[in-house]
Design an enzyme around this catalytic site. Structure first.
Site, mmCIF file in Angstrom:
data_model
loop_
_atom_site.group_PDB
_atom_site.id
_atom_site.type_symbol
_atom_site.label_atom_id
_atom_site.label_comp_id
_atom_site.label_asym_id
_atom_site.label_seq_id
_atom_site.Cartn_x
_atom_site.Cartn_y
_atom_site.Cartn_z
ATOM 1 N N ASP A 304 0.819 -1.211 0.000
ATOM 2 C CA ASP A 304 0.000 0.000 0.000
ATOM 3 C C ASP A 304 0.854 1.263 0.000
ATOM 4 O O ASP A 304 2.060 1.220 0.226
ATOM 5 C CB ASP A 304 -0.914 -0.039 1.239
ATOM 6 C CG ASP A 304 -1.999 1.028 1.186
ATOM 7 O OD1 ASP A 304 -2.317 1.506 0.089
ATOM 8 O OD2 ASP A 304 -2.526 1.388 2.264
ATOM 9 N N GLU A 307 2.067 5.016 -4.288
ATOM 10 C CA GLU A 307 1.973 5.917 -5.472
ATOM 11 C C GLU A 307 3.280 6.677 -5.675
ATOM 12 O O GLU A 307 3.571 7.004 -6.823
ATOM 13 C CB GLU A 307 0.802 6.884 -5.284
ATOM 14 C CG GLU A 307 -0.564 6.209 -5.316
ATOM 15 C CD GLU A 307 -0.843 5.336 -4.103
ATOM 16 O OE1 GLU A 307 -0.321 5.652 -3.015
ATOM 17 O OE2 GLU A 307 -1.552 4.327 -4.241
ATOM 18 N N ASP A 416 -9.365 3.197 -2.083
ATOM 19 C CA ASP A 416 -10.294 3.668 -1.052
ATOM 20 C C ASP A 416 -11.612 4.188 -1.624
ATOM 21 O O ASP A 416 -11.863 5.390 -1.685
ATOM 22 C CB ASP A 416 -9.621 4.754 -0.213
ATOM 23 C CG ASP A 416 -8.394 4.220 0.501
ATOM 24 O OD1 ASP A 416 -8.222 2.985 0.541
ATOM 25 O OD2 ASP A 416 -7.603 5.027 1.011
HETATM 26 C C1 GLC Z 1 -4.908 3.252 2.860
HETATM 27 C C2 GLC Z 1 -5.373 1.983 2.170
HETATM 28 C C3 GLC Z 1 -6.409 1.294 3.020
HETATM 29 C C4 GLC Z 1 -5.833 1.024 4.405
HETATM 30 C C5 GLC Z 1 -5.351 2.314 5.042
HETATM 31 C C6 GLC Z 1 -4.627 2.076 6.367
HETATM 32 O O1 GLC Z 1 -5.927 4.185 2.910
HETATM 33 O O2 GLC Z 1 -5.857 2.230 0.887
HETATM 34 O O3 GLC Z 1 -6.828 0.098 2.418
HETATM 35 O O4 GLC Z 1 -6.808 0.424 5.214
HETATM 36 O O5 GLC Z 1 -4.449 2.968 4.179
HETATM 37 O O6 GLC Z 1 -3.539 1.255 6.200
#
Ligand code: GLC
Length: 628
Positions: A304, A307, A416
């Protein structure tokens, strides 16, 4: 057939795996002038592709941008989300695919400014363009896919249902969730660990108060048929004494600023640094860190914030502080209040920050801004290569940010989204674009990530998502519970998720074949029925594998919907766990789909397995055939 045109590329993005000789002709059907590609569209031209981009399966009429962005509001005016997937398929009097292989920003104006003109503008004129022709839409996609290499295929258990939530903080929270699924007799294969499992959000650490023995806990869960899937974030906390930071800093594995110092940004752990995934040594070094978790029995990950997402940079924050301090001497009126607010908002994912750090690539030092869209791809590649080496087989792996090329290393989830009805359809419409670009193992956060989910929304969302290879329910911190057991009556969810498991022999085979044959798992109807003008306008139904068609309900309070059958098909209806069928003629039908029923269509007999509690318990030899 593929033609390649090269316009001064300064880096090999890694997207393409096949050698294509350079073409010296004009990049027809585009005309090229002043670094801008343009094309006149005939009245009937439709445009497909662009990966996870939103707004319809046919992309004509809007303007898109490839710039991997951490944007939690997937509203219709957005031009760009987390991925950069620069493949388009033009279907008009001329029919061809075009892949713009460029690591930086590029804009696709597909009839937005002028309704019959396509204008494609790379911000920096340094790219390879591939023009792909073929006999059919499917053939063009397959030709493109052989160019970019075989898609990632997850282990079969990854076809199971997964539950996630940012907010399961301790081992006890996770166990409670597993127990609730067991008690409700709802199948489950994966439980996801969000950032709270880490120690102070530090990658490759485990908070020992919350998870005293993650290895033992993971073994306990696996014994129950459930795998734990932790998150890994891109940025590494800047903290001396934290060995991952110390090592990376010592070896020079983090992105550097103009002066050669580690560039410092703020993400979940606070002040952090960015691993230089474009540096092969740094990439391997980071990838090998996953071993700390695979040693504890972990077999899958989600990557995650790659980007990369920046809440602020140290530099930007210091400037903002200065600006706010200066206000001390002035009266704080409405204008200066908004000024301060905007200064803080602008810190997030600031263009200036992306321009302020560098990568050490095999081609030399490059500014991040110019290769921004490769970062998430290279993080996924780092994890994939290391995990294959460590485990001797591909892991479960998916990522938020991506570029074409990453499809060889993992899947994607669509980030998200919200608990909005419109996001069911949005997710359906994102799937074929992603598939064209090679991302087959994909799905969205079921029930919606942001906002509060309701029982009916979750039922309808799941009734669609049971067909997506990645089937995960995930929600944001502080939102209402949306597990399949959260709304009191669990029967209805059990029936839907059981149907998913019953379909896995078909769905997994379809996924595998799509990987092996460079095909799409999800297709717009027109890909299978090219001469059918109605099929070409259907934006809310998809073909799945070689014989299924889905037409989910995605509107609040709707108990029926119109569906279009391009040929006679068998309608399959799951009602309270029972399956019934009905033969339907081609054409339009108004079909009743009460909440909780799942209705879909097959062109030929379909095998269904017996329900199972997890993928490991599925018996592929004991199937029942439905449809004719
Ligand atoms: C980002 C991710 C989400 C995750 C959050 C906390 O917003 O896209 O899926 O739960 O971070 O880690």
């Amino acid at each position: 057939m593929v033609k390649r045109y090269s316009f001064d590329p300064f880096i090999n993005t890694g997207a393409v795996v096949r050698e294509v000789p350079l073409s010296s002709s004009e990049p027809k059907p585009f005309s090229l002038s002043n670094g801008v590609f343009s094309l006149h569209m005939d009245e009937h031209m439709r445009i497909y592709g662009l990966g996870e981009s939103i707004r319809g399966i046919n992309k004509r009429g809007w303007i898109y941008e490839s710039w991997c962005s951490d944007d939690p509001f997937h509203t219709e005016e957005k031009r760009s989300l987390y991925g950069a997937h620069n493949f388009l398929l033009f279907d008009g009097e001329e029919r061809f695919g075009a892949f713009f292989d460029i690591p930086g920003r590029i804009t696709f104006d597909l009839g937005y400014t002028d309704s019959d003109t396509v204008v494609i503008t790379p911000e920096r004129f340094a790219l390879d363009l591939y023009i792909i022709t073929g006999e059919s839409l499917k053939a063009i996609v397959s030709e493109f896919r052989t160019l970019i290499g075989k898609s990632y295929l997850p282990p079969m258990w990854a076809m199971g249902y997964g539950q996630s939530r940012w907010g399961y903080v301790t081992e006890a929270d996770i166990r409670r969730c597993a127990d609730a699924y067991r008690d409700a007799r709802i199948p489950l294969d994966m439980l996801y660990l969000d950032i709270d499992y880490m120690d102070s959000f530090k990658d490759f650490t485990v908070n020992s108060e919350r998870f005293p023995d993650l290895g033992a806990f993971s073994a306990e869960m696996k014994e129950r048929g459930i795998r734990l899937i932790p998150i890994i974030d891109a940025a590494v906390k800047k903290e001396s004494g934290y060995d991952v930071y110390d090592e990376g800093h010592r070896e020079g594995y983090f992105c550097k600023d103009e002066q050669g110092e580690d560039f410092v940004v703020g993400v979940w752990p606070g002040m952090s640094v960015l691993p230089d995934f474009l540096n092969p040594q740094a990439s391997r070094w980071f990838g090998m860190k996953y071993k700390r978790l695979t040693d504890l029995g972990i077999e899958g990950f989600w990557n995650d914030m790659n980007e990369p997402a920046l809440f602020y940079s140290e530099k930007g924050l210091n400037n903002a502080y200065k600006e706010i301090k200066e206000l001390d001497s002035k009266r704080l009126d409405a204008l200066s209040f908004f000024g301060v607010r905007d200064t803080l908002v602008r810190l997030q994912n600031a263009e200036d920050d992306y321009k302020s750090f560098y990568h050490e690539t095999p081609e030399g030092r490059v500014r991040h801004y110019d290769v921004h869209n490769l970062y998430g791809y290279r993080m996924t590649e780092s994890a994939y290569n290391a995990l294959c080496e460590l485990r001797g087989e591909p892991p479960l792996l998916f990522s938020r940010a991506s570029y074409i090329g990453a499809h060889r290393c993992g899947g994607v989830w669509t980030g998200d989204n919200h608990s909005w009805w419109s996001h069911i359809l949005q997710s359906l419409q994102q799937m074929p674009g992603l598939n064209m670009c090679g991302f087959l193992y994909s799905g969205s956060d079921i029930g919606g990530f942001n906002g509060n989910c309701t029982r009916d929304l979750l039922i309808r969302w799941m009734s669609f998502a049971l067909f997506t290879p990645l089937m995960r329910n995930h929600a944001a911190f502080g939102t209402r519970s949306q597990e399949a057991f959260a709304f009191g009556d669990t029967e209805v969810f059990r029936h839907i998720i059981e149907l998913r498991y019953r379909l896995i022999p078909y769905l997994y085979r379809s996924l595998k074949e799509a990987v092996e044959r460079d095909e799409m798992y999800f297709r717009p109807l027109v890909f299978d029925y090219e001469d059918d003008e109605i099929a070409a306008t259907v934006e809310d139904q998809l073909m799945v594998g070689d014989r299924l068609m889905i037409a989910p309900v995605y509107r609040q309070n709707a108990a029926a919907r119109h569906i279009y059958l391009p040929e006679p098909m068998t309608q399959i209806r799951m009602h309270e766990g029972d399956i019934s069928t009905e033969e339907l003629n081609e054409g339009w039908h108004y079909v009743s789909v009460p909440l909780g029923d799942v209705v879909f269509y097959t062109k030929s007999p379909l095998e269904l397995a017996k329900p199972a509690r997890n993928v490991g318990e599925l018996n592929f030899d004991d199937t029942e055939t439905v449809g004719s």
